[in-house]
Design an enzyme around this catalytic site. Structure first.
Site, short mmCIF file in Angstrom:
data_model
loop_
_atom_site.label_atom_id
_atom_site.label_comp_id
_atom_site.label_asym_id
_atom_site.label_seq_id
_atom_site.Cartn_x
_atom_site.Cartn_y
_atom_site.Cartn_z
N SER A 97 0.79 -1.23 0.00
CA SER A 97 0.00 0.00 0.00
C SER A 97 0.82 1.28 0.00
O SER A 97 0.26 2.37 -0.05
CB SER A 97 -0.96 0.01 1.20
OG SER A 97 -2.03 -0.86 0.96
N LYS A 100 -0.07 3.64 -2.66
CA LYS A 100 -1.13 4.65 -2.56
C LYS A 100 -0.57 6.05 -2.34
O LYS A 100 -1.31 7.03 -2.46
CB LYS A 100 -2.11 4.26 -1.46
CG LYS A 100 -2.86 2.96 -1.75
CD LYS A 100 -3.92 2.67 -0.70
CE LYS A 100 -4.68 1.39 -1.05
NZ LYS A 100 -4.18 0.21 -0.36
N SER A 160 -6.26 3.50 3.95
CA SER A 160 -5.64 2.67 2.90
C SER A 160 -6.70 1.93 2.10
O SER A 160 -6.53 0.75 1.76
CB SER A 160 -4.65 1.67 3.50
OG SER A 160 -3.81 1.15 2.50
#
Length: 417
Positions: A97, A100, A160
């Site tokens: 993640s 992101k 997230s």
């Protein structure tokens, strides 16, 4: 940031506890109607796991850099972009993640450019919708509902949310694949040379990779270029659709100097963390890739920050507006032009060490020369190692001489030889 959901009583309390307890499990987003407890034998295995061997620095500006049990790690000075210590900094690894950060950065830049508005509504497609399972991190946007861009940005950064990331990607580029092209174009613009994005979430894909150095470059860009939105990276929780979830960056709860940026976790990527900390006028960025637990990524980040802030200090090698050299100019109305710094210049150097500077000017400078044109550079060294460099520019304009002036200069040059 984990894509797997682990039970929590309270997001904030569990994260804070994870920061303080060496046996604390990783915290991930959990739908209140779909809690999944880990089997007891799995918990026992996790607590009994042996300590991982440390990975020593392969580059370090000062001595004493810690060895960290991660596949790659890096410490960078924010102001200069100088890497103070690293290990395997350029190895492409699954970023989970941490991906992101690029997703949120593109949203932030679109907001700054007026291509998006905070109040714009984004529709949640079947592809973007999270079904409430324990297999991924979600903002829990209802199917076919609409959410504002600013809510989605918070859902991406704090929770997230894979659903938030997919929804905004489809809104901005028509598809995840189209958005990945935007991500890679921006990565190339920033100089992220060991990174390739396939999706906006960080869900596993063999071709989806990023290096520790590249992720630090991205973090630096977010802090510098997204000042209006950067405070979101320090927010500890966000409530949407009646579900309150906490930021999984444990250091936000235990270190007041930490104000971002992002966690990540998949089985393939291990536990990852990119952090920024600002103390006494100095900001440091850390990257931890593929360590063995949420506790480890927090502890390793603390170790890097502790070493960095205790081992380095700010230095100003040359004061602004100081003439540091004089460049020779051919065929100009003036034969020389003063060289000065293009901008104020500060460095991070090992504590107690002196800084030396060496000026390098272009040898074949020919008029006309515009005021502010780059005409050389100054290189700073400390203890025999290069610690930074800065461009030098012309302090004044030098116009080109007329025909007779240039001819006279040619004649006088012949007699000087």
């Amino acid at each position: 940031m984990s894509h797997k959901l682990i039970p929590t009583l309270s997001a904030a309390l569990a994260i804070a506890a994870g920061a303080l307890s060496p046996a604390a499990p990783s915290l991930a987003a959990t739908h209140p109607k779909a809690r999944h407890a880990a089997p007891a034998h799995k918990k026992a295995e996790a607590q009994a796991a042996p300590a991982e061997p440390g990975l020593p620095a392969d580059t370090a500006v000062a001595s004493g850099a810690p060895s960290l049990p991660a596949k790659a790690w890096l410490l960078m000075d924010y102001d200069s972009g100088q890497v103070l210590a690293s290990a395997n900094a350029d190895e492409p690894l699954p970023p989970a993640s941490l991906t992101k950060m690029m997703t949120s950065f593109l949203v932030e830049q679109a907001l700054r450019a007026g291509k998006l508005k905070q109040t714009d509504l984004v529709t949640v497609s079947q592809n973007a919708w999270c079904r409430g399972s324990s297999t991924e991190s979600c903002m829990y946007l209802p199917l076919n509902s609409q959410a504002t861009v600013i809510d989605l940005l918070r859902g991406i950064i704090i929770q997230s949310g894979n659903d938030a990331s997919k929804a905004i990607a489809e809104h901005m580029a028509g598809s995840e694949e189209g958005f990945a092209k935007l991500m890679n174009a921006e990565a190339q613009r920033l100089g992220m040379t060991h990174t390739h994005f396939v999706n906006p979430t960080g869900l596993p894909d063999p071709a989806h990779k990023a290096s520790a150095r590249d992720l630090a470059i991205l973090a630096r860009a977010i802090i510098h270029d997204s000042a209006d939105y950067y405070p979101i990276y320090a927010e500890r929780d966000f409530k949407y659709n009646g579900i309150k979830q906490g930021n999984r960056n444990a250091l936000l709860y235990t270190d007041p100097s930490v104000d971002g940026l992002k966690t990540g976790h998949t089985e393939e990527a291990g536990y990852c963390l990119v952090t920024s900390s600002h103390r006494n006028g100095m900001r440091l960025i850390t990257v931890i890739l593929n360590t063995h637990s949420a506790q480890a990524r927090a502890d390793e980040t603390r170790a890097l920050l502790g070493w960095g802030f205790s081992s380095f200090e700010k230095a100003t090698p040359i004061q602004p507006n100081t003439t540091v050299g004089t460049a020779q100019v051919k065929y100009g109305k003036a034969e020389t032009v003063p060289a000065v710094l293009q901008a104020p210049w500060t460095l991070v150097v090992p504590r107690g060490q002196q800084v030396q500077t060496a000026v390098q000017l272009k040898p074949e400078l020919e008029a006309p020369v515009a005021k502010g044109a780059v005409i050389g550079k100054v290189v700073a060294t400390s203890n025999g190692k290069t610690v930074g460099e800065a461009p030098l520019v012309a302090q004044a304009e030098v116009e080109r001489a007329g025909f007779f002036g240039r001819t006279w200069q040619q004649v006088t040059r012949l007699f000087r030889k």
